[in-house]
Motif scaffolding. Sequence first.
Motif, PDB file in Angstrom:
ATOM      1  N   GLY A  74       0.812  -1.208   0.000  1.00 46.19           N
ATOM      2  CA  GLY A  74       0.000   0.000   0.000  1.00 46.19           C
ATOM      3  C   GLY A  74       0.844   1.254   0.000  1.00 46.19           C
ATOM      4  N   GLY A  75       0.234   2.348  -0.343  1.00 47.87           N
ATOM      5  CA  GLY A  75       0.917   3.629  -0.374  1.00 47.87           C
ATOM      6  C   GLY A  75      -0.094   4.730  -0.210  1.00 47.87           C
ATOM      7  N   GLY A  76       0.315   5.933  -0.539  1.00 50.68           N
ATOM      8  CA  GLY A  76      -0.611   7.052  -0.459  1.00 50.68           C
ATOM      9  C   GLY A  76      -0.441   7.834   0.817  1.00 50.68           C
ATOM     10  N   GLU A  77      -1.519   8.420   1.284  1.00 49.98           N
ATOM     11  CA  GLU A  77      -1.469   9.321   2.431  1.00 49.98           C
ATOM     12  C   GLU A  77      -1.060   8.586   3.694  1.00 49.98           C
ATOM     13  OE1 GLU A  77      -4.368  12.584   4.667  1.00 49.98           O
ATOM     14  OE2 GLU A  77      -4.999  11.548   2.838  1.00 49.98           O
ATOM     15  N   HIS A  78      -0.200   9.218   4.468  1.00 45.22           N
ATOM     16  CA  HIS A  78       0.302   8.631   5.701  1.00 45.22           C
ATOM     17  C   HIS A  78      -0.820   8.480   6.731  1.00 45.22           C
ATOM     18  CE1 HIS A  78       3.150   7.622   8.852  1.00 45.22           C
ATOM     19  NE2 HIS A  78       2.667   8.600   9.598  1.00 45.22           N
ATOM     20  N   THR A  79      -0.840   7.349   7.415  1.00 40.87           N
ATOM     21  CA  THR A  79      -1.843   7.097   8.452  1.00 40.87           C
ATOM     22  C   THR A  79      -1.447   7.781   9.752  1.00 40.87           C
ATOM     23  OG1 THR A  79      -2.373   4.943   7.491  1.00 40.87           O
ATOM     24  CG2 THR A  79      -3.041   5.315   9.776  1.00 40.87           C
ATOM     25  N   VAL A  80      -2.371   8.497  10.347  1.00 35.54           N
ATOM     26  CA  VAL A  80      -2.131   9.171  11.621  1.00 35.54           C
ATOM     27  C   VAL A  80      -2.457   8.209  12.760  1.00 35.54           C
ATOM     28  CG1 VAL A  80      -2.754  11.127  13.079  1.00 35.54           C
ATOM     29  CG2 VAL A  80      -2.693  11.400  10.585  1.00 35.54           C
ATOM     30  N   HIS A  81      -1.490   8.004  13.646  1.00 29.07           N
ATOM     31  CA  HIS A  81      -1.705   7.070  14.753  1.00 29.07           C
ATOM     32  C   HIS A  81      -2.738   7.642  15.718  1.00 29.07           C
ATOM     33  CE1 HIS A  81      -0.997   4.274  17.997  1.00 29.07           C
ATOM     34  NE2 HIS A  81      -0.115   3.618  17.259  1.00 29.07           N
ATOM     35  N   PRO A  82      -3.771   6.860  16.065  1.00 29.74           N
ATOM     36  CA  PRO A  82      -4.816   7.389  16.959  1.00 29.74           C
ATOM     37  C   PRO A  82      -4.333   7.607  18.384  1.00 29.74           C
ATOM     38  CG  PRO A  82      -5.184   5.063  16.511  1.00 29.74           C
ATOM     39  CD  PRO A  82      -4.075   5.493  15.602  1.00 29.74           C
ATOM     40  N   PHE A  83      -3.258   6.913  18.794  1.00 31.92           N
ATOM     41  CA  PHE A  83      -2.732   7.047  20.147  1.00 31.92           C
ATOM     42  C   PHE A  83      -1.257   7.450  20.067  1.00 31.92           C
ATOM     43  CE2 PHE A  83      -5.873   3.427  20.925  1.00 31.92           C
ATOM     44  CZ  PHE A  83      -6.903   4.296  21.263  1.00 31.92           C
ATOM     45  N   ALA A  84      -0.990   8.669  19.666  1.00 29.60           N
ATOM     46  CA  ALA A  84       0.388   9.124  19.496  1.00 29.60           C
ATOM     47  C   ALA A  84       0.932   9.606  20.839  1.00 29.60           C
ATOM     48  CB  ALA A  84       0.434  10.251  18.467  1.00 29.60           C
ATOM     49  N   LEU A  85       1.706   8.759  21.494  1.00 31.21           N
ATOM     50  CA  LEU A  85       2.284   9.094  22.787  1.00 31.21           C
ATOM     51  C   LEU A  85       3.797   9.219  22.666  1.00 31.21           C
ATOM     52  CD1 LEU A  85       0.277   6.677  25.135  1.00 31.21           C
ATOM     53  CD2 LEU A  85      -0.225   9.063  24.571  1.00 31.21           C
ATOM     54  N   ASP A  86       4.361  10.161  23.395  1.00 33.36           N
ATOM     55  CA  ASP A  86       5.800  10.372  23.431  1.00 33.36           C
ATOM     56  C   ASP A  86       6.363   9.643  24.641  1.00 33.36           C
ATOM     57  OD1 ASP A  86       8.396  11.227  23.526  1.00 33.36           O
ATOM     58  OD2 ASP A  86       7.943  13.367  23.557  1.00 33.36           O
ATOM     59  N   GLY A  87       7.123   8.580  24.383  1.00 35.55           N
ATOM     60  CA  GLY A  87       7.658   7.778  25.474  1.00 35.55           C
ATOM     61  C   GLY A  87       8.687   8.485  26.321  1.00 35.55           C
ATOM     62  N   THR A  88       9.152   9.683  25.906  1.00 39.56           N
ATOM     63  CA  THR A  88      10.118  10.443  26.703  1.00 39.56           C
ATOM     64  C   THR A  88       9.458  11.558  27.505  1.00 39.56           C
ATOM     65  OG1 THR A  88      10.581  12.037  24.924  1.00 39.56           O
ATOM     66  CG2 THR A  88      11.850   9.996  24.928  1.00 39.56           C
ATOM     67  N   ALA A  89       8.151  11.736  27.352  1.00 40.22           N
ATOM     68  CA  ALA A  89       7.448  12.829  28.024  1.00 40.22           C
ATOM     69  C   ALA A  89       7.090  12.449  29.459  1.00 40.22           C
ATOM     70  CB  ALA A  89       6.183  13.186  27.241  1.00 40.22           C
ATOM     71  N   LYS A  90       6.918  13.484  30.267  1.00 37.27           N
ATOM     72  CA  LYS A  90       6.594  13.242  31.679  1.00 37.27           C
ATOM     73  C   LYS A  90       5.198  12.632  31.819  1.00 37.27           C
ATOM     74  CE  LYS A  90       8.391  16.106  34.454  1.00 37.27           C
ATOM     75  NZ  LYS A  90       8.753  17.314  35.235  1.00 37.27           N
ATOM     76  N   TYR A  91       4.270  13.014  30.928  1.00 34.62           N
ATOM     77  CA  TYR A  91       2.930  12.429  31.019  1.00 34.62           C
ATOM     78  C   TYR A  91       2.973  10.925  30.796  1.00 34.62           C
ATOM     79  CZ  TYR A  91       2.641  12.452  25.846  1.00 34.62           C
ATOM     80  OH  TYR A  91       2.850  12.232  24.513  1.00 34.62           O
ATOM     81  N   PHE A  92       3.952  10.456  29.975  1.00 32.03           N
ATOM     82  CA  PHE A  92       4.059   9.013  29.748  1.00 32.03           C
ATOM     83  C   PHE A  92       4.550   8.312  31.013  1.00 32.03           C
ATOM     84  CE2 PHE A  92       5.976   5.087  28.085  1.00 32.03           C
ATOM     85  CZ  PHE A  92       4.919   4.624  27.316  1.00 32.03           C
ATOM     86  N   LEU A  93       5.471   8.937  31.751  1.00 32.68           N
ATOM     87  CA  LEU A  93       5.906   8.382  33.032  1.00 32.68           C
ATOM     88  C   LEU A  93       4.723   8.262  33.999  1.00 32.68           C
ATOM     89  CD1 LEU A  93       9.265  10.306  33.609  1.00 32.68           C
ATOM     90  CD2 LEU A  93       8.994   7.885  33.011  1.00 32.68           C
ATOM     91  N   VAL A  94       3.868   9.277  33.992  1.00 31.71           N
ATOM     92  CA  VAL A  94       2.677   9.231  34.850  1.00 31.71           C
ATOM     93  C   VAL A  94       1.786   8.054  34.453  1.00 31.71           C
ATOM     94  CG1 VAL A  94       0.531  10.448  35.399  1.00 31.71           C
ATOM     95  CG2 VAL A  94       2.697  11.691  35.389  1.00 31.71           C
ATOM     96  N   LEU A  95       1.631   7.843  33.161  1.00 32.52           N
ATOM     97  CA  LEU A  95       0.791   6.737  32.689  1.00 32.52           C
ATOM     98  C   LEU A  95       1.394   5.379  33.077  1.00 32.52           C
ATOM     99  CD1 LEU A  95      -1.729   5.942  31.083  1.00 32.52           C
ATOM    100  CD2 LEU A  95      -0.335   6.004  28.999  1.00 32.52           C
ATOM    101  N   VAL A  96       2.705   5.240  32.959  1.00 35.43           N
ATOM    102  CA  VAL A  96       3.354   3.979  33.343  1.00 35.43           C
ATOM    103  C   VAL A  96       3.190   3.737  34.840  1.00 35.43           C
ATOM    104  CG1 VAL A  96       5.532   2.730  33.465  1.00 35.43           C
ATOM    105  CG2 VAL A  96       4.998   4.083  31.435  1.00 35.43           C
ATOM    106  N   ALA A  97       3.416   4.777  35.650  1.00 30.55           N
ATOM    107  CA  ALA A  97       3.262   4.627  37.099  1.00 30.55           C
ATOM    108  C   ALA A  97       1.824   4.283  37.472  1.00 30.55           C
ATOM    109  CB  ALA A  97       3.703   5.910  37.807  1.00 30.55           C
ATOM    110  N   LEU A  98       0.865   4.855  36.732  1.00 29.02           N
ATOM    111  CA  LEU A  98      -0.548   4.546  36.978  1.00 29.02           C
ATOM    112  C   LEU A  98      -0.831   3.069  36.727  1.00 29.02           C
ATOM    113  CD1 LEU A  98      -3.521   5.442  37.445  1.00 29.02           C
ATOM    114  CD2 LEU A  98      -3.629   5.934  35.001  1.00 29.02           C
TER     115      LEU A  98
END
Length: 259
Positions: free
Chosen positions: A133-157
């Motif tokens: 397949g090709g064409g327009e790039h698919t946008v990830h519905p759950f785009a999380l930054d694994g280096t962000a502080k909010y991601f640390l909060v989610l892991v701790a949760l």
Amino acid sequence: METIIVQPSGPSRPGAGELLHLGPGDTAEFGRDLPGDRTGRFVALRDPGVSRRAGLLEAAGDYWRLSNFSGDTAYVVENMESGGEYLTVAPGRLGAPVPFEFSRVVLPALDGSAGFTVFAPQHAYLDERCAPGGGEHTVHPFALDGTAKYFLVLVALCEPRLRGVPDGALPGAGDIARRLRPLDGCGGLTRSAVNYHIDYLTRTKLRLDVGGDTGDEEGRTGAKRARLASLALRFGLVREEHLALLPPRRRVAPKGDGA
């Protein structure tokens, strides 16, 4: 072709403690006893609460199937690589596919429970470089930054569930703040800041609907934490390997007998 490997929970008859290898299409029954068994493909579970012929295992490529011969008892297959994940095989169900690579089959027994472990081959995954397949790039519905502080909060949760406590209470904002403070950049993390990250994850990153305003702030934040943890674990947004992002857990020294 790799085989399915079955490891009995303990010695039950001569040779029963040995690993049982099943190639694709091979089967093995399990239960309390199988009179006249001569094939060696039988997993014996020595408990009077287990049926003589309780069920059947069938190897099928890189997964396996489980048949439940019981007329009134469900069996549980636990994913031993993901805390709390399991599937239930209903009474009389034949050929239920099991997608886990490392599983434990659990049967109700008079002595608590009986069971055995099943190792399946490592699953194959699509190489993204060869994806059609090709064409327009698919946008990830759950785009999380694994280096962000909010991601640390989610892991701790999600930490209690990832560590195999499926019914454990989720940590509160204060608990998460204390858990993360030993990390660089988190020394000043407060309960309010954690609640901000939880709200950001809920509203912006994962766009969760947590219902209307109940007027109970604690109830609202509790509902957000529960929805976040459920979605993150269900879709694998946080996994066991992410626990390495958290600081080591402190060991509680045993109390001495006194001098």
